[in-house]
Write an enzyme that holds these catalytic residues in place. Structure first.
Site, PDB file in Angstrom:
ATOM      1  N   SER A 274     -37.387 -52.907  28.244  1.00  0.00           N
ATOM      2  CA  SER A 274     -37.226 -52.437  29.599  1.00  0.00           C
ATOM      3  C   SER A 274     -37.226 -50.898  29.717  1.00  0.00           C
ATOM      4  CB  SER A 274     -35.926 -52.972  30.195  1.00  0.00           C
ATOM      5  OG  SER A 274     -34.810 -52.585  29.424  1.00  0.00           O
TER       6      SER A 274
ATOM      7  N   LYS B  60     -32.902 -42.907  31.152  1.00  0.00           N
ATOM      8  CA  LYS B  60     -33.223 -44.192  31.783  1.00  0.00           C
ATOM      9  C   LYS B  60     -32.332 -44.411  33.001  1.00  0.00           C
ATOM     10  CE  LYS B  60     -33.757 -49.061  30.390  1.00  0.00           C
ATOM     11  NZ  LYS B  60     -33.544 -50.020  29.298  1.00  0.00           N
TER      12      LYS B  60
ATOM     13  N   SER C 124     -35.220 -53.361  23.948  1.00  0.00           N
ATOM     14  CA  SER C 124     -35.731 -52.525  25.032  1.00  0.00           C
ATOM     15  C   SER C 124     -35.983 -51.070  24.707  1.00  0.00           C
ATOM     16  CB  SER C 124     -34.777 -52.594  26.233  1.00  0.00           C
ATOM     17  OG  SER C 124     -34.805 -53.909  26.742  1.00  0.00           O
TER      18      SER C 124
END
Lengths: 145, 538
Positions: free
Chosen positions: B192, B117, B216
């Protein structure tokens, strides 16, 4: 900002419930109804009328973020909606409940207060937007009133 | 607090109808996974498969890497999971092949293709947290989690898309692109960590790292039909993870199987002197949880006490999600678990408490992005103006909103009313979880109130978007570990939309979660949550 808050405390009018506008919530928040069954007692250490609605321009100044007038309006409406929603926390009885800073923590994870040199200084320098050999360049600071 | 569901051999015999009012339970047939004739066998661990085939000489790391890069090239125009693809993939793969051919040892993750990420620092590769304020920023160091992956031979294939600074539940708040859900390109992958979840679902990488502050990792895992593992707070070092809310953030793992998520977690876990909130607790050998099917007795989970959280099945949760969860509970029962209902009375307070704490902490954490030492700078004739313009132009709308909300909540005179109060609510939530976990080995719930929704659907209504986090935030407030694994499909999209079951464990008890999760997954009929083939892709 701090002085203003103190003044608000001194001149407080008798406490009133923070109105949570039901129409603001979308249907997926129906289960928020729960909270009315949880502790109806008012905590004695918080006076809800102290909580002035957010002044988005002042907040933006404090947070050092410039907002366009349309952003202030749009952002402002959303922020006020969310802060109203935060208000439901006022109805929980938290007397004699210790605040939890974070999850259970082991103690004693301190390190020596001794500086270490980071080897890859070049890479750090490469990221600096305005650099003038040894110094990070920034514009002057004007004294505000 | 505990209410035992009466005599049942199978939960489906029970009067669950009382939760539905006049609605009947959605037809169970419609929520059973689409049976793909070619994937009737349970899903295999990609990490173990890679290791075996490299060591046996069946394939090479270069061949594997090439096939993943080619799949990324083919599918990225439609999925947009990656913000950056590494230029060193083939070089790293070749190094592994050379070591193997020289008879030298290679690490346990050798040749494994891993997405990271974009809020996790990778040296020399852009790390932007999907924000314009860090556009082009290349960190001078690797996050500890990334360093460990590399030491074990893992190949970081690229940086995945996310909601800016972790603030969002759809990946629509990225400053650069919107990631599509591989199950339906018109829907969000969740957030997210949407890019990390979608990339694993679409087989663009084998496993990936995400971060979980309020769900997330777990919510996108549910939306994309993959396994998402959130470790206990402190299990994995946060050094190199760009901080959003320091008391809530953790780095989490995605995989197509529970075993893979567990092995990746093992690789990145452990005390780190650079993160004083990292725990010195021993890291158990998670790999031994991946037993083969043959070693299962008929009731492999006999005696495991499971608590189904009552508040997560009430009004506001899609009927398809509810049925899938109830079926999952039945499946656990069939495996020998003792499933009862538990109540967490402070449950619904978690959402506002979470948003107060997260926005407050983020307002402090994001003050470092000032355009002076790194990132995009907007020059001005005065220092405060430089800060204001750099931040005003560099941050997206949601980020600005949360910083301002946090600034408000932490202002003098307001701290007691908001932040301190939210911390007190956090204590209540922790107590409820502890009480429930004293009587149960794990707790279960849906991961989200619905399956993936359409892109653009919740963009303008912050409270509607926040409401979707109701299942996940309490776990972060309590710092507990949790895993989400796909348990069913609901209607929507070309072949249905996946729904995930969340299992929550006691602090540092990832072992139990992985054991139960692995057995659940391996015995689930019709398992193999593979999204439909993308149009225009072979």
């Amino acid at each position: 900002m701090a002085t203003r808050a103190l003044l608000a405390v001194v001149t407080a009018s008798p406490p009133r419930m923070i109105q949570i506008k039901a129409s603001t919530f979308s249907s997926s928040l129906k289960f928020q109804r729960h909270i009315t069954t949880i502790g109806r007692c008012f905590s004695s250490d918080t006076n809800p009328s102290v909580l002035q609605p957010p002044d988005v321009s002042r907040l933006a100044e404090t947070a050092r973020i410039s907002l366009t007038p349309s952003e202030i309006e749009e952002c402002g409406a959303k922020i006020r909606q969310v802060i109203d929603w935060f208000g439901q926390l006022q109805q929980v009885d938290v007397s004699s409940v210790e605040p939890a800073i974070r999850a259970e923590m082991e103690g004693g994870n301190l390190r020596e207060d001794a500086p270490e040199t980071f080897e890859n200084r070049e890479s750090i320098r490469a990221s600096i937007p305005s650099f003038d050999e040894v110094y990070l360049k920034v514009p002057k600071v004007l004294n505000k009133e | 607090m505990l209410s035992t569901l009466q005599p049942p051999r199978s939960l489906t015999l029970l009067p669950f109808r009382r939760f539905h009012g006049s609605k009947t339970i959605a037809s169970l047939a419609s929520s059973s996974p689409t049976l793909d004739a070619s994937s009737v066998s349970p899903p295999q661990s990609q990490i173990l498969t890679t290791r075996r085939s490299l060591l046996s000489g069946e394939t090479t790391a270069s061949e594997i890497a090439k096939s993943y890069l080619s799949r990324i090239r083919l599918t990225e125009p439609q999925l947009k999971c990656f913000l950056h693809v590494s230029e060193n993939v083939l070089k790293e793969a070749q190094e592994i092949d050379q070591r193997i051919s020289r008879g030298e040892g290679v690490g346990p993750l050798a040749g494994v293709v891993i997405g990271v990420k974009d809020n996790i620092c990778t040296e020399g590769m852009p790390s932007t947290a999907a924000s314009r304020i860090l556009e082009h920023y290349r960190p001078p160091f690797d996050a500890t989690a990334v360093k460990k992956i590399k030491e074990m031979g893992g190949i970081v294939v690229g940086k995945t898309n996310m909601d800016e600074f972790g603030m969002g539940s759809t990946t629509e708040a990225s400053a650069f692109q919107v990631t599509a859900n591989p199950w339906d390109l018109t829907r969000v992958p969740g957030g997210s960590s949407g890019g990390s979840a979608a990339a694993v679902a679409a087989n663009q990488c084998m496993v990936s790292l995400g971060s979980d502050t309020g769900g997330s990792v777990r919510q996108p895992a549910s939306f994309c039909g993959v396994v998402g593992l959130k470790p206990t707070y402190g299990r994995v070092s946060r050094f190199g993870l760009m901080a959003y809310a320091s008391s809530l953030d953790v780095i989490g793992c995605f995989g197509s199987t529970v075993a893979d998520a567990g092995m990746l977690l093992h690789a990145v876990s452990g005390y780190d002197r650079f993160d004083s909130t990292s725990s010195k607790q021993d890291v158990p050998e998670f790999e031994s949880q991946s037993l083969s099917m043959d070693s299962f007795e008929s009731k492999p989970l006999k005696g495991v006490r499971v608590g189904l959280i009552r508040e997560t099945l009430e009004e506001g949760v899609d009927s398809g999600v509810r049925s899938a969860t109830q079926e999952a509970a039945s499946h656990l029962e069939a495996l020998g678990c003792l499933v009862t209902e538990v109540s967490l009375p402070s449950f619904s307070l978690g959402l506002p408490a979470y948003y107060v704490i997260a926005s407050s902490e983020s307002s402090s954490n994001l003050s470092r992005y000032d355009g002076v030492r790194y990132g995009n700078q907007v020059m001005a004739d005065e220092l405060n103006k430089l800060y204001e313009c750099s931040r005003g132009q560099g941050f997206g709308g949601e980020v600005k909103m949360r910083i301002l909300m946090g600034t408000y909540a932490l202002s003098a005179g307001y701290y007691d009313a908001y932040y301190k109060r939210a911390q007190q609510v956090r204590t209540l939530i922790r107590k409820d979880f502890k009480a429930a976990l004293d009587h149960n080995d794990i707790l279960i719930s849906p991961a989200a109130p619905s399956a993936a929704y359409k892109i653009g659907e919740k963009k303008d209504d912050p409270l509607a978007m926040y409401a979707g986090d109701i299942m996940t935030v309490n776990v972060n407030l309590a710092g507990l570990p949790a895993i989400v694994l796909p348990c069913g499909l609901v209607e929507g999209g070309p072949s249905g939309l996946p729904v995930g079951l969340q299992m929550i464990g006691a602090a540092f008890d990832e072992e139990t979660l992985l054991k139960v999760g692995h057995i659940f997954e391996q015995t689930l009929k019709g398992s193999g949550f593979v999204p439909p083939t993308l149009p225009n892709v072979a």
